[in-house]
Design a protein around this motif. Structure first.
Motif, PDB file in Angstrom:
ATOM      1  N   HIS A  85       0.823  -1.206   0.000  1.00 32.48           N
ATOM      2  CA  HIS A  85       0.000   0.000   0.000  1.00 32.48           C
ATOM      3  C   HIS A  85       0.862   1.263   0.000  1.00 32.48           C
ATOM      4  O   HIS A  85       0.510   2.257  -0.643  1.00 32.48           O
ATOM      5  CB  HIS A  85      -0.963  -0.013   1.191  1.00 32.48           C
ATOM      6  CG  HIS A  85      -1.988  -1.094   1.080  1.00 32.48           C
ATOM      7  ND1 HIS A  85      -2.800  -1.461   2.118  1.00 32.48           N
ATOM      8  CD2 HIS A  85      -2.319  -1.908   0.045  1.00 32.48           C
ATOM      9  CE1 HIS A  85      -3.591  -2.438   1.725  1.00 32.48           C
ATOM     10  NE2 HIS A  85      -3.316  -2.730   0.472  1.00 32.48           N
ATOM     11  N   GLU A 122      -4.259  -9.517   0.998  1.00 31.42           N
ATOM     12  CA  GLU A 122      -5.351  -9.144   0.099  1.00 31.42           C
ATOM     13  C   GLU A 122      -5.087  -9.511  -1.359  1.00 31.42           C
ATOM     14  O   GLU A 122      -6.002  -9.495  -2.170  1.00 31.42           O
ATOM     15  CB  GLU A 122      -5.645  -7.655   0.198  1.00 31.42           C
ATOM     16  CG  GLU A 122      -4.602  -6.795  -0.454  1.00 31.42           C
ATOM     17  CD  GLU A 122      -4.888  -5.313  -0.378  1.00 31.42           C
ATOM     18  OE1 GLU A 122      -5.877  -4.889   0.237  1.00 31.42           O
ATOM     19  OE2 GLU A 122      -4.090  -4.558  -0.948  1.00 31.42           O
ATOM     20  N   TYR A 150      -6.207  -1.488  -5.032  1.00 31.27           N
ATOM     21  CA  TYR A 150      -7.549  -1.006  -4.737  1.00 31.27           C
ATOM     22  C   TYR A 150      -7.503   0.486  -4.425  1.00 31.27           C
ATOM     23  O   TYR A 150      -6.438   1.061  -4.245  1.00 31.27           O
ATOM     24  CB  TYR A 150      -8.124  -1.758  -3.527  1.00 31.27           C
ATOM     25  CG  TYR A 150      -8.158  -3.250  -3.736  1.00 31.27           C
ATOM     26  CD1 TYR A 150      -9.191  -3.851  -4.439  1.00 31.27           C
ATOM     27  CD2 TYR A 150      -7.146  -4.062  -3.233  1.00 31.27           C
ATOM     28  CE1 TYR A 150      -9.225  -5.224  -4.638  1.00 31.27           C
ATOM     29  CE2 TYR A 150      -7.171  -5.438  -3.428  1.00 31.27           C
ATOM     30  CZ  TYR A 150      -8.216  -6.012  -4.134  1.00 31.27           C
ATOM     31  OH  TYR A 150      -8.250  -7.358  -4.328  1.00 31.27           O
ATOM     32  N   ASP A 151      -8.692   1.083  -4.325  1.00 28.63           N
ATOM     33  CA  ASP A 151      -8.756   2.474  -3.901  1.00 28.63           C
ATOM     34  C   ASP A 151      -8.290   2.550  -2.441  1.00 28.63           C
ATOM     35  O   ASP A 151      -8.279   1.546  -1.725  1.00 28.63           O
ATOM     36  CB  ASP A 151     -10.175   3.036  -4.053  1.00 28.63           C
ATOM     37  CG  ASP A 151     -11.179   2.285  -3.202  1.00 28.63           C
ATOM     38  OD1 ASP A 151     -11.412   2.710  -2.050  1.00 28.63           O
ATOM     39  OD2 ASP A 151     -11.707   1.263  -3.679  1.00 28.63           O
ATOM     40  N   ARG A 193      -9.513   3.769   0.331  1.00 29.89           N
ATOM     41  CA  ARG A 193     -10.465   3.363   1.370  1.00 29.89           C
ATOM     42  C   ARG A 193     -10.535   1.833   1.466  1.00 29.89           C
ATOM     43  O   ARG A 193     -10.507   1.285   2.574  1.00 29.89           O
ATOM     44  CB  ARG A 193     -11.846   3.953   1.098  1.00 29.89           C
ATOM     45  CG  ARG A 193     -12.852   3.621   2.192  1.00 29.89           C
ATOM     46  CD  ARG A 193     -14.089   4.520   2.105  1.00 29.89           C
ATOM     47  NE  ARG A 193     -13.837   5.865   2.574  1.00 29.89           N
ATOM     48  CZ  ARG A 193     -13.830   6.223   3.850  1.00 29.89           C
ATOM     49  NH1 ARG A 193     -14.047   5.338   4.787  1.00 29.89           N
ATOM     50  NH2 ARG A 193     -13.587   7.468   4.200  1.00 29.89           N
ATOM     51  N   THR A 194     -10.588   1.145   0.365  1.00 29.65           N
ATOM     52  CA  THR A 194     -10.643  -0.321   0.384  1.00 29.65           C
ATOM     53  C   THR A 194      -9.346  -0.896   0.949  1.00 29.65           C
ATOM     54  O   THR A 194      -9.373  -1.833   1.752  1.00 29.65           O
ATOM     55  CB  THR A 194     -10.898  -0.873  -1.037  1.00 29.65           C
ATOM     56  OG1 THR A 194     -12.161  -0.372  -1.508  1.00 29.65           O
ATOM     57  CG2 THR A 194     -10.913  -2.397  -1.051  1.00 29.65           C
ATOM     58  N   GLN A 199      -9.461  -0.422   4.658  1.00 25.15           N
ATOM     59  CA  GLN A 199     -10.420  -1.349   5.265  1.00 25.15           C
ATOM     60  C   GLN A 199      -9.821  -2.746   5.348  1.00 25.15           C
ATOM     61  O   GLN A 199      -9.987  -3.435   6.361  1.00 25.15           O
ATOM     62  CB  GLN A 199     -11.730  -1.365   4.476  1.00 25.15           C
ATOM     63  CG  GLN A 199     -12.552  -0.114   4.663  1.00 25.15           C
ATOM     64  CD  GLN A 199     -13.699   0.017   3.680  1.00 25.15           C
ATOM     65  OE1 GLN A 199     -13.687  -0.554   2.595  1.00 25.15           O
ATOM     66  NE2 GLN A 199     -14.694   0.800   4.061  1.00 25.15           N
ATOM     67  N   ASN A 200      -9.113  -3.167   4.301  1.00 17.97           N
ATOM     68  CA  ASN A 200      -8.443  -4.470   4.320  1.00 17.97           C
ATOM     69  C   ASN A 200      -7.367  -4.513   5.401  1.00 17.97           C
ATOM     70  O   ASN A 200      -7.203  -5.523   6.098  1.00 17.97           O
ATOM     71  CB  ASN A 200      -7.841  -4.787   2.951  1.00 17.97           C
ATOM     72  CG  ASN A 200      -8.892  -5.036   1.896  1.00 17.97           C
ATOM     73  OD1 ASN A 200     -10.054  -5.288   2.198  1.00 17.97           O
ATOM     74  ND2 ASN A 200      -8.499  -4.949   0.637  1.00 17.97           N
ATOM     75  N   GLU A 246      -8.964  -4.781   8.828  1.00 16.87           N
ATOM     76  CA  GLU A 246      -9.445  -6.147   9.052  1.00 16.87           C
ATOM     77  C   GLU A 246      -8.311  -7.051   9.542  1.00 16.87           C
ATOM     78  O   GLU A 246      -8.479  -7.821  10.490  1.00 16.87           O
ATOM     79  CB  GLU A 246     -10.061  -6.707   7.757  1.00 16.87           C
ATOM     80  CG  GLU A 246     -10.647  -8.082   7.900  1.00 16.87           C
ATOM     81  CD  GLU A 246     -11.882  -8.137   8.793  1.00 16.87           C
ATOM     82  OE1 GLU A 246     -12.116  -9.208   9.386  1.00 16.87           O
ATOM     83  OE2 GLU A 246     -12.597  -7.123   8.910  1.00 16.87           O
TER      84      GLU A 246
END
Length: 181
Positions: free
Chosen positions: A50, A107, A112-113, A115-116, A119-120, A123
């Motif tokens: 990320h 993941e 991903y964007d 926010r996603t 969120q991952n 989690e």
């Protein structure tokens, strides 16, 4: 590759330790520590990914934030690995072994964007927090208060980082609605 043929210790074998923790108890704690170590490296690699791919108006702030988060994950992993070794175990290592041992899931390679992605990440943090709490309880029940304390100190950092991810995912913003459309 080394030409050494003598294996000093099998990866799945826990030897007697100088910390005077019974070997059967040490085996259980090392098992739990290796799970936490594997989880930490799954988190580390996801956060690193990320860090590399984050984009957008907040790029620089998020890039730096993710770097701090993956550094925390790596520092915790190092402490866990050293404790497993001190108890007579062999820290789990290698991509295949880490993936097999982890109880959290990476993941994947897709991007991903933001926010996603966050969120991952949150989690995985949640799953690691629950797992670490179980490992702390196990270590304490087996009389290994030092491992429990090491994990507690790491857990404080993990929970703090998770809380920061939670803040990023909140709906409140100073950005005007028309600026996001």
């Amino acid at each position: 590759m080394s030409t050494q043929k003598t294996v000093r210790q099998q990866a799945d074998h826990v030897e007697e330790n100088e910390l005077r923790l019974d070997r059967e108890k040490a085996e259980q704690v090392v098992d739990a520590l290796n799970t936490e170590l594997a989880n930490a490296y799954v988190l580390y690699h996801q956060l690193k990914k990320h860090h590399w791919v984050v984009e957008g108006a907040e790029f620089l702030e998020l890039h730096v934030f993710l770097e701090e988060a993956y550094e925390h994950a790596e520092e915790g992993a190092d402490l866990i690995a050293e404790r497993a070794q001190a108890l007579g175990g062999v820290p789990v290592s290698g991509p295949t072994n880490l993936e097999q041992r982890a109880t959290v899931e990476f993941e994947g390679e897709d991007v991903y964007d933001v926010r996603t992605m966050f969120q991952n990440d949150l989690e995985i943090y949640g799953d690691i927090i629950e797992s670490m709490r179980d490992s702390i309880e196990l270590a304490e029940n087996l009389g290994d208060y030092a491992s429990a304390e090491i994990l507690r100190e790491i857990l404080v950092e993990v929970e703090d980082d998770a809380h920061h991810f939670e803040h990023y995912l909140e709906d409140d913003t100073l950005v005007l609605e028309e600026a996001t459309h």
